[in-house]
Every structure is written in structure tokens, then in C-alpha cells.
Design an enzyme around this catalytic site. Structure first.
Site, PDB file in Angstrom:
ATOM      1  N   CYS A  85       0.885  -1.294  -0.080  1.00  0.00           N
ATOM      2  CA  CYS A  85       0.025  -0.004  -0.021  1.00  0.00           C
ATOM      3  C   CYS A  85       0.894   1.217   0.020  1.00  0.00           C
ATOM      4  CB  CYS A  85      -1.101  -0.053   1.163  1.00  0.00           C
ATOM      5  SG  CYS A  85      -2.386   0.965   0.722  1.00  0.00           S
TER       6      CYS A  85
ATOM      7  N   LYS B 101     -11.730   8.598  -1.306  1.00  0.00           N
ATOM      8  CA  LYS B 101     -11.132   7.479  -0.704  1.00  0.00           C
ATOM      9  C   LYS B 101     -11.572   6.204  -1.368  1.00  0.00           C
ATOM     10  CE  LYS B 101      -9.948   5.317   3.819  1.00  0.00           C
ATOM     11  NZ  LYS B 101     -10.200   5.085   5.242  1.00  0.00           N
TER      12      LYS B 101
ATOM     13  N   SER C 160      -7.594   0.323   0.835  1.00  0.00           N
ATOM     14  CA  SER C 160      -8.077   1.526   1.865  1.00  0.00           C
ATOM     15  C   SER C 160      -7.083   2.615   1.641  1.00  0.00           C
ATOM     16  CB  SER C 160      -8.153   0.938   3.442  1.00  0.00           C
ATOM     17  OG  SER C 160      -8.406   2.124   4.194  1.00  0.00           O
TER      18      SER C 160
ATOM     19  N   HIS D 132      -4.212  -4.051   0.469  1.00  0.00           N
ATOM     20  CA  HIS D 132      -4.172  -4.653   1.736  1.00  0.00           C
ATOM     21  C   HIS D 132      -4.581  -6.058   1.781  1.00  0.00           C
ATOM     22  CE1 HIS D 132      -2.593  -1.472   4.180  1.00  0.00           C
ATOM     23  NE2 HIS D 132      -3.478  -0.721   3.717  1.00  0.00           N
TER      24      HIS D 132
ATOM     25  N   GLU E 243      -3.300  -8.444   3.347  1.00  0.00           N
ATOM     26  CA  GLU E 243      -3.176  -9.234   4.691  1.00  0.00           C
ATOM     27  C   GLU E 243      -4.350  -8.823   5.677  1.00  0.00           C
ATOM     28  OE1 GLU E 243      -1.951  -4.872   5.227  1.00  0.00           O
ATOM     29  OE2 GLU E 243      -1.815  -6.385   3.636  1.00  0.00           O
TER      30      GLU E 243
ATOM     31  N   ARG F 260     -14.429   4.088  12.676  1.00  0.00           N
ATOM     32  CA  ARG F 260     -13.899   4.778  13.473  1.00  0.00           C
ATOM     33  C   ARG F 260     -13.872   6.252  12.708  1.00  0.00           C
ATOM     34  NH1 ARG F 260      -7.970   4.228  11.123  1.00  0.00           N
ATOM     35  NH2 ARG F 260      -9.292   5.109   9.471  1.00  0.00           N
TER      36      ARG F 260
END
Length: 302
Positions: free
Chosen positions: A142, A163, A192, A235, A237, A249
Site C-alpha cells: 500500500c 477514498k 483503503s 492490503h 493481509e 472509526r
């Protein structure tokens, strides 16, 4: 694959509870083989979460892996206890005379800054330069991938209109490369991020083999110098709930985030997210360890 870690690392108990083979130091020293030495430069703020995600990802081959966690000495974040960093992490200054079979450079939530504005950029450039001669293969993830592309090859990042958050469909472009061995023609992976790279810049450089891409998320896996440097612009992982935690969040912060794409059943954040990418993530990390690290690294690192 047994992953060799510090006996007291909190993630060790979680992995053992998941029936993942984790080897402690006392058992490892009785085996008459050399484990692969993998360094992980963890730039993520919630370091313990990232430790667990990456150790899971590295646990799917018969190879023994000895992991060294690295953190920046020039910048200390506030989201991980200092005691944890002091016990389980080393800095570049402590390992710069050593060699490793592989290095993973993680993402970081600093992508909206220019690279040179990042507090630890100078230290990161030293690490990336050090990796040229001291690491057999480096896997960049990333923002870590964007940083590596910029430092090594001059590929600039660009701010996206909004985003990129969700689980996106990708297609394999080059099956001849072992890194995507075992992949289906199409597969899913999480993203992300607020920034990306231009496909045109990648093509014009003449340096990279594009192994996978997405119509919506762009280039996903890039290979350079025969696997000396590998860039994963997402990502793989991530755990099932990582995007969920990030979304909620941001809601609490009043940022009015969009719901991650292709993630919640019926696009309903109250439902348990679907896990669509685990098998290909496991294949990616296993292929990296086997074909670009184990098959290429010298037995005697010195």
C-alpha cells in the site's frame, strides 16, 4: 510453516489459538535447518493488529521463518505502548549491519502528505537504500508500495477524487510469474487509500511487470528486477473486520465516510462483512516466500 517469534509476543497466543503453527525460540534452535530471516518494517499505527495479520499471512508454507519487527527511530507513534516497541522491535540503526532474506514494508496513514513531509521519510529512504544490498526480496504494501515506487523508480502518487475503500475485483495479467501461481483468473482484494499511481507512468518506465490490476482500483501487483522489489498496492493481509473498524472509526470522527464497496452483505454495515480474499492473500505471501526469497537467497547470508 512454523513462524519463529519471541516467546512473549502477545500475538503468539492468538495464533496458537487459531491452530497456526508458531515455533518458540527454544524449539527452533534444536532444528538443523536455517530459518528464513524476514524483517517487517511496521509503519502502521496499530502495530499489534498488523503483526497478527502479517504473521497469519506468512504461516502457510513448510518453511521456517524467523521474524524481526522493525520500527522507526526518528518517529515514535502514540498508538502502540512504548514497552511493546522496546521489547519486540528494533530500529534501522540496530540492524543496518545485518542481512535478511526478505523485507516487508507496510502501509501507513500518511498518504495525503508529500513523501518528503513524512516525519520519518529520511530514515525510510536509508532503509530502502540499505535493502538494495542487504535484502534478497522486498515486498512493499500500500503506502509502502507507493513510497518504494517513488524512491526507487521515480513513480509519483496522485490524490484520488475520493477514498478508495472496499473489496475490489482484480484480474491476473501474467501467469508466467510464480508470484501469482495458483491464482484464479479473477480474485478479490481489499483497498483503503486516498492516493494511487497512474498506469501510464508504470508502462512508460519499462521497469515493471504488471501481474494483476483492477478496473476500479488500478494496478495491484507490480514486479521489478526479477522480484528484487515487489509492490502490492492494497492490503491483502487485512482481516475480515479491518475495513469495518476503519469505517466505524471514521464515522465516530464525523468524517462521513462512504460504506466500503463490496464488503457488507446487502451493503448493510450492521451485518458481518464477507471474507472474500483470504485464499489469494495466503497464496501471494506463500509464493513470495518460496519463489522470491527461499529459492533465491544464499544459504550463508554473510
Amino acid at each position: 510453516m512454523p513462524v519463529k517469534v519471541n516467546n512473549d509476543l502477545p500475538s503468539k497466543k492468538v495464533l496458537e489459538a487459531e491452530n497456526i503453527f508458531v515455533m518458540d525460540e527454544s524449539r527452533a534452535i534444536t532444528q538443523d535447518i536455517r530459518p528464513l530471516k524476514i524483517a517487517i518494517l511496521n509503519l502502521m499505527p496499530l502495530k499489534e493488529d498488523t503483526e497478527l495479520q502479517l504473521l497469519r499471512s506468512l504461516s502457510n508454507t513448510p518453511l521456517q521463518v524467523e521474524v524481526t519487527f522493525l520500527t522507526t527511530g526518528s518517529y515514535v507513534g502514540k498508538n502502540t505502548p512504548l514497552s511493546h516497541l522496546e521489547q519486540f522491535y528494533m530500529t534501522y540503526e540496530e540492524v543496518k549491519e545485518k542481512k535478511f532474506d526478505g523485507l516487508i514494508i507496510t502501509g501507513a496513514p500518511v498518504e495525503q502528505l508529500e513523501f518528503e513531509e513524512v516525519a520519518y521519510w529520511e530514515e525510510l529512504t536509508k532503509i530502502m537504500e540499505w535493502s538494495r544490498k542487504n535484502i534478497t526480496s522486498t515486498l512493499h504494501i500500500c503506502w509502502g508500495a507507493q513510497a518504494g515506487l517513488y524512491y526507487h523508480y521515480g513513480i509519483k502518487k496522485e490524490l484520488l477524487p475520493k477514498k478508495l475503500s472496499g473489496v475490489y475485483r482484480h484480474r491476473v495479467l501474467n501467469r508466467r510469474e510464480p508470484l501469482v501461481r495458483g491464482f484464479d483468473d479473477e480474485f478479490f482484494a481489499p483497498h483503503s487509500r486516498y492516493t494511487g499511481i497512474r498506469r501510464e507512468d508504470v508502462q512508460e518506465s519499462g521497469v515493471f511487470t504488471v501481474l494483476a490490476e483492477s478496473d476500479e482500483a488500478g494496478c495491484f501487483i507490480l514486479l521489478a528486477e526479477g522480484g528484487k522489489n515487489i509492490f502490492v498496492l492494497g492490503h491483502p493481509e487485512y482481516d475480515r473486520l479491518t475495513l469495518d473498524k476503519e469505517y466505524k472509526r471514521d464515522l465516530e470522527k464525523g468524517l462521513n465516510p462512504e460504506i466500503p464497496l463490496n464488503y457488507y452483505p446487502d451493503n448493510n454495515p450492521d451485518l458481518r462483512p464477507l471474507l472474500l480474499w483470504r485464499s489469494h492473500a495466503n497464496a501471494l505471501y506463500s509464493n513470495w516466500l518460496n519463489y522470491y526469497v527461499y529459492q533465491s537467497t544464499p544459504y550463508n547470508l554473510t
